[in-house]
Design an enzyme around this catalytic site. Structure first.
Site, PDB file in Angstrom:
ATOM      1  N   ASP A 267     -17.367 -32.571  -3.929  1.00 54.80           N
ATOM      2  CA  ASP A 267     -18.361 -31.753  -4.717  1.00 54.80           C
ATOM      3  C   ASP A 267     -18.259 -30.223  -4.293  1.00 54.80           C
ATOM      4  OD1 ASP A 267     -18.970 -33.823  -6.545  1.00 54.80           O
ATOM      5  OD2 ASP A 267     -20.693 -34.161  -5.227  1.00 54.80           O
TER       6      ASP A 267
ATOM      7  N   ASP B 250     -18.577 -34.602 -12.846  1.00 49.10           N
ATOM      8  CA  ASP B 250     -19.975 -34.511 -12.978  1.00 49.10           C
ATOM      9  C   ASP B 250     -20.305 -34.015 -14.257  1.00 49.10           C
ATOM     10  OD1 ASP B 250     -19.878 -36.077 -10.433  1.00 49.10           O
ATOM     11  OD2 ASP B 250     -20.679 -34.436  -9.554  1.00 49.10           O
TER      12      ASP B 250
END
Length: 198
Positions: free
Chosen positions: A155, A169
């Site tokens: 991320d 995501d």
């Protein structure tokens, strides 16, 4: 003479052609297959774009962002910071990596199955976003440390107080929201409206 009149009757020929076409379709009316193929292609193209974008941005993030040293983009609100996430989207359900991997595999299988009868472009868009996002994070689960089905997802996008996330995501969440809206308004994957006769 009767046989000659029957053979020259265009109506009889049309009826015969219709019967021949219906022999291949137990419902008696062949569905417009090209539309289904086009929607399925749209689904996989969208998924491919999301997957490619996710993988590319993760490679760039790992190569250019140092852990613990965020890169600020917009004031103190938007930044790039490298995080390796063992949980689900937006760092949820950490410590359940193997279970999340199985769930993601199930999502991929479910999307592919729905795609077999897909005729709605909006469903193709929503499912494509979800499929591309699920595949993007699955690549991390299988091929990144610490091991197969336990890999940590990369991320790198941070917006204010929101948990750090990635392109995959975003695809999953946006696609899921679109699918919920389509379900609420009664639009089915095959393009029909719930409660309306086909």
């Amino acid at each position: 003479m009767d046989d000659e009149r029957v053979s020259q009757d265009p109506t009889a020929e049309n009826e015969t052609d219709a019967e021949d076409r219906n022999d291949d379709d137990p419902s008696g009316s062949a569905p417009p297959q090209p539309v289904t193929h086009q929607r399925r292609l749209l689904l996989f193209v969208i998924a491919g774009v999301v997957l490619a974008t996710d993988l590319l941005t993760k490679i760039l993030a790992v190569a250019n962002i140092e852990p613990g040293r965020p890169v600020w983009l917009i004031g103190d609100i938007v930044s790039l910071r490298l995080v390796r996430n063992p949980g689900a989207a937006f760092s949820m359900a950490t410590g359940m990596t193997w279970l999340l991997t199985l769930v993601a595999v199930g999502v991929v299988i479910g999307v592919v199955r729905i795609g077999r009868t897909l005729r709605s472009p909006w469903w193709a868009l929503g499912l494509g976003l979800v499929l591309g996002g699920a595949l993007g994070n699955l690549v991390d689960r299988f091929f990144r440390a610490p091991g197969v089905m336990q890999g940590h997802v990369v991320d790198f996008v941070s917006v204010g107080w929101w948990p750090v996330f990635n392109v995959a995501d975003s695809g999953i969440v946006c696609g899921a929201i679109l699918l919920v809206v389509l379900t609420l308004i009664g639009l089915e994957p095959d393009g029909t409206r719930k409660g309306v006769e086909k």
